[in-house]
Design an enzyme around this catalytic site. Sequence first.
Site, PDB file in Angstrom:
ATOM      1  N   ASP A  24      66.235  -2.221  44.715  1.00 56.95           N
ATOM      2  CA  ASP A  24      64.944  -2.784  44.310  1.00 56.95           C
ATOM      3  C   ASP A  24      63.822  -1.885  44.817  1.00 56.95           C
ATOM      4  O   ASP A  24      63.563  -1.821  46.015  1.00 56.95           O
ATOM      5  CB  ASP A  24      64.833  -4.204  44.887  1.00 56.95           C
ATOM      6  CG  ASP A  24      63.474  -4.830  44.621  1.00 56.95           C
ATOM      7  OD1 ASP A  24      62.730  -4.308  43.764  1.00 56.95           O
ATOM      8  OD2 ASP A  24      63.177  -5.850  45.279  1.00 56.95           O
ATOM      9  N   ASP A  28      60.486  -6.933  44.453  1.00 57.96           N
ATOM     10  CA  ASP A  28      60.452  -8.272  43.830  1.00 57.96           C
ATOM     11  C   ASP A  28      61.823  -8.950  43.848  1.00 57.96           C
ATOM     12  O   ASP A  28      62.009  -9.998  43.246  1.00 57.96           O
ATOM     13  CB  ASP A  28      59.896  -8.191  42.399  1.00 57.96           C
ATOM     14  CG  ASP A  28      60.804  -7.388  41.473  1.00 57.96           C
ATOM     15  OD1 ASP A  28      61.819  -6.826  41.944  1.00 57.96           O
ATOM     16  OD2 ASP A  28      60.497  -7.321  40.269  1.00 57.96           O
ATOM     17  N   ASP A  32      65.790  -2.070  40.087  1.00 57.48           N
ATOM     18  CA  ASP A  32      64.985  -1.465  39.026  1.00 57.48           C
ATOM     19  C   ASP A  32      65.199   0.050  39.007  1.00 57.48           C
ATOM     20  O   ASP A  32      65.911   0.611  39.849  1.00 57.48           O
ATOM     21  CB  ASP A  32      63.504  -1.825  39.216  1.00 57.48           C
ATOM     22  CG  ASP A  32      63.023  -1.534  40.628  1.00 57.48           C
ATOM     23  OD1 ASP A  32      63.206  -0.384  41.076  1.00 57.48           O
ATOM     24  OD2 ASP A  32      62.496  -2.448  41.301  1.00 57.48           O
ATOM     25  N   ASP A 203      78.184  -1.983  23.877  1.00 54.08           N
ATOM     26  CA  ASP A 203      78.611  -3.332  24.235  1.00 54.08           C
ATOM     27  C   ASP A 203      79.426  -3.984  23.110  1.00 54.08           C
ATOM     28  O   ASP A 203      79.051  -3.881  21.939  1.00 54.08           O
ATOM     29  CB  ASP A 203      77.344  -4.159  24.518  1.00 54.08           C
ATOM     30  CG  ASP A 203      77.639  -5.502  25.128  1.00 54.08           C
ATOM     31  OD1 ASP A 203      78.196  -5.532  26.239  1.00 54.08           O
ATOM     32  OD2 ASP A 203      77.306  -6.527  24.502  1.00 54.08           O
ATOM     33  N   GLU A 270      82.741  -0.175  24.719  1.00 51.14           N
ATOM     34  CA  GLU A 270      83.420  -1.302  25.356  1.00 51.14           C
ATOM     35  C   GLU A 270      84.257  -1.954  24.253  1.00 51.14           C
ATOM     36  O   GLU A 270      83.862  -2.940  23.644  1.00 51.14           O
ATOM     37  CB  GLU A 270      82.429  -2.323  25.934  1.00 51.14           C
ATOM     38  CG  GLU A 270      83.144  -3.425  26.695  1.00 51.14           C
ATOM     39  CD  GLU A 270      82.454  -4.786  26.707  1.00 51.14           C
ATOM     40  OE1 GLU A 270      82.812  -5.605  27.559  1.00 51.14           O
ATOM     41  OE2 GLU A 270      81.578  -5.049  25.865  1.00 51.14           O
TER      42      GLU A 270
HETATM   43  C1  GLC Z   1      79.807  -7.394  27.330  1.00 51.09           C
HETATM   44  C2  GLC Z   1      79.057  -7.266  28.618  1.00 51.09           C
HETATM   45  C3  GLC Z   1      78.868  -8.639  29.203  1.00 51.09           C
HETATM   46  C4  GLC Z   1      78.059  -9.469  28.230  1.00 51.09           C
HETATM   47  C5  GLC Z   1      78.705  -9.492  26.859  1.00 51.09           C
HETATM   48  C6  GLC Z   1      77.771 -10.007  25.802  1.00 51.09           C
HETATM   49  O1  GLC Z   1      81.098  -7.861  27.509  1.00 51.09           O
HETATM   50  O2  GLC Z   1      79.715  -6.384  29.486  1.00 51.09           O
HETATM   51  O3  GLC Z   1      78.256  -8.596  30.456  1.00 51.09           O
HETATM   52  O4  GLC Z   1      77.921 -10.774  28.698  1.00 51.09           O
HETATM   53  O5  GLC Z   1      79.102  -8.208  26.441  1.00 51.09           O
HETATM   54  O6  GLC Z   1      76.802  -9.045  25.480  1.00 51.09           O
HETATM   55 CA    CA Z   2      62.341  -4.627  41.489  1.00 58.09          CA
END
Ligand code: GLC
Ligand code: CA
Length: 529
Positions: A24, A28, A32, A203, A270
Amino acid sequence: MSEATRRWWSGRVGYEVYLRSFADGNGDGVGDLLGLAERLEYLAWLGVDLLWITPCFPSPLADHGYDVADYRRVAEEYGGDAALARVLDEAHARDMRVLLDLVPNHTSSEHPWFRASRSSRSDPKRDWYLWRDSAPDGGPPNNWVSHFGGPAWTYDEATGQWWCHLFLPEQPDLNWANPEVAEAFEGLIADWLDRGVDGFRIDVAHALVKHPDLPDLPPAASPAEAAPGDLLSVFDRFEHVYDTNRPGVLEVYRRWRAVAEPRDGLLLGEVYLTDVATLAPYVVDQDGLHLAFWFAPLDVAWEASAVREVLAAGAGIAEGAVAWITSSHDVSRAATRLGGPHRALVLATLQHGLPGVPFLYQGEELGLADVVVDPSQAEDPIAVRAGAYHRSRDVCRTPLPWEPGPGLGFTSAERPWLPMGPRGEADTVAVQRDDPGSWLQRYRALVALRKAEPDLVDAPLAWIDDVADGVVAYRRGTLLVAANLGASGATVDVPGAVEVAFASDGGTVLEGRALALPSDAAAVVRLGP
Ligand code: GLC
Ligand code: CA
């Protein structure tokens, strides 16, 4: 490895930065990009040189950033565009490359595209998402369910139709059959690569394209035992033949590849398919994704033949085409899951010797275990929304401990966004950096070996069959990697052994030409000519 398959990422070691919990910079309580910029020195010292940063875009945070409201800007909470530009500059100056996390399966329900789409049936963006009428019984259009529990459909009163969401209702799925959606993402990819980003982690890369008719899913052939009341396990009761892994998705990546290639961008998917035959088409033909994560090792039992089987399967998919992980922001940390940090490092050692790109998940290098987060402090929608606290991903997402003192150096705020948990001084980066026997120093040595030895990247992989029970071993050119997953010590004959180049327990030595491996230890041995 042939010239054709050798690219700038071959031989690099990846590192997942779970941004909200890394460092951080502005006090906050939330990690980041300023905090990341300030800690790049640490990552360079550790030796990792391919960073994947979890989503940093504006988001209502229903799923902590995997619900993107604007793909073109960096959220102010993370420091805005200027902070990302600084991270890119300073990372590049250290020869590190940076991947952003691209979420193309769904947007946030607050994204202007979805707001427009929802506004009326005749809106030009209506068809950017998957809208359908009620089933004849007035219920949802089909039997699809969300990964996060409940139906994959939510009814919109105003326009009298349902929208599809494989995750939360706040994460409406895009309609990838609409060429405008495809164009929008090709534009985004080009723009970010032109802004200096080195590629993307993609993703849910297997789910973008759905069967055009959205038919009901058949029941699973062998459904997993469902815990009573476990909403999430309902997902596994279906055969996901129409909502994921549709052949058309490969065409999406062919087009992305054409955008990425001239800009030298890396596409890392992924692709959550743990079967070799279904994953392979995403990466084999040199025209789709460059790399895909291989997730099968996350579910493997701690047993030599099982571990060898999943590693060999992944390594066999295509030359250097998989990315290896032992942990991520979505699963219990390897140290907890496998039964201790020794085992986590054994699995990491086996992965670092294989073709492909190994990744560490932040905190793995410190030997960290999960933190149990009290329900009153839960953040993960899997816990908060679906009530599946036993499956909460908060356990692996708590802030990284940097140094002794208040907030363990993660934040100067009174409270971080997720609790630090019972981490102590010995868990911190600062303390482990000064301790030659620490987990951190061992991981650093492993990463250094991986980067120093071209054979671990290029040489043919040869599994060794003639080993004692509990042992997994293979050879890569002048190096031999062996691990003992058994309950007692084992001896591995290593004709031609010259020295132990890495030992996960810090102490394993050669006894003549044999390696005496204690239980739950791994080593890399250098062989003579
Ligand atoms: C992927 C991400 C996960 C997220 C999901 C929906 O599996 O790694 O964290 O919740 O997609 O976007
Ligand atoms: Ca921060």
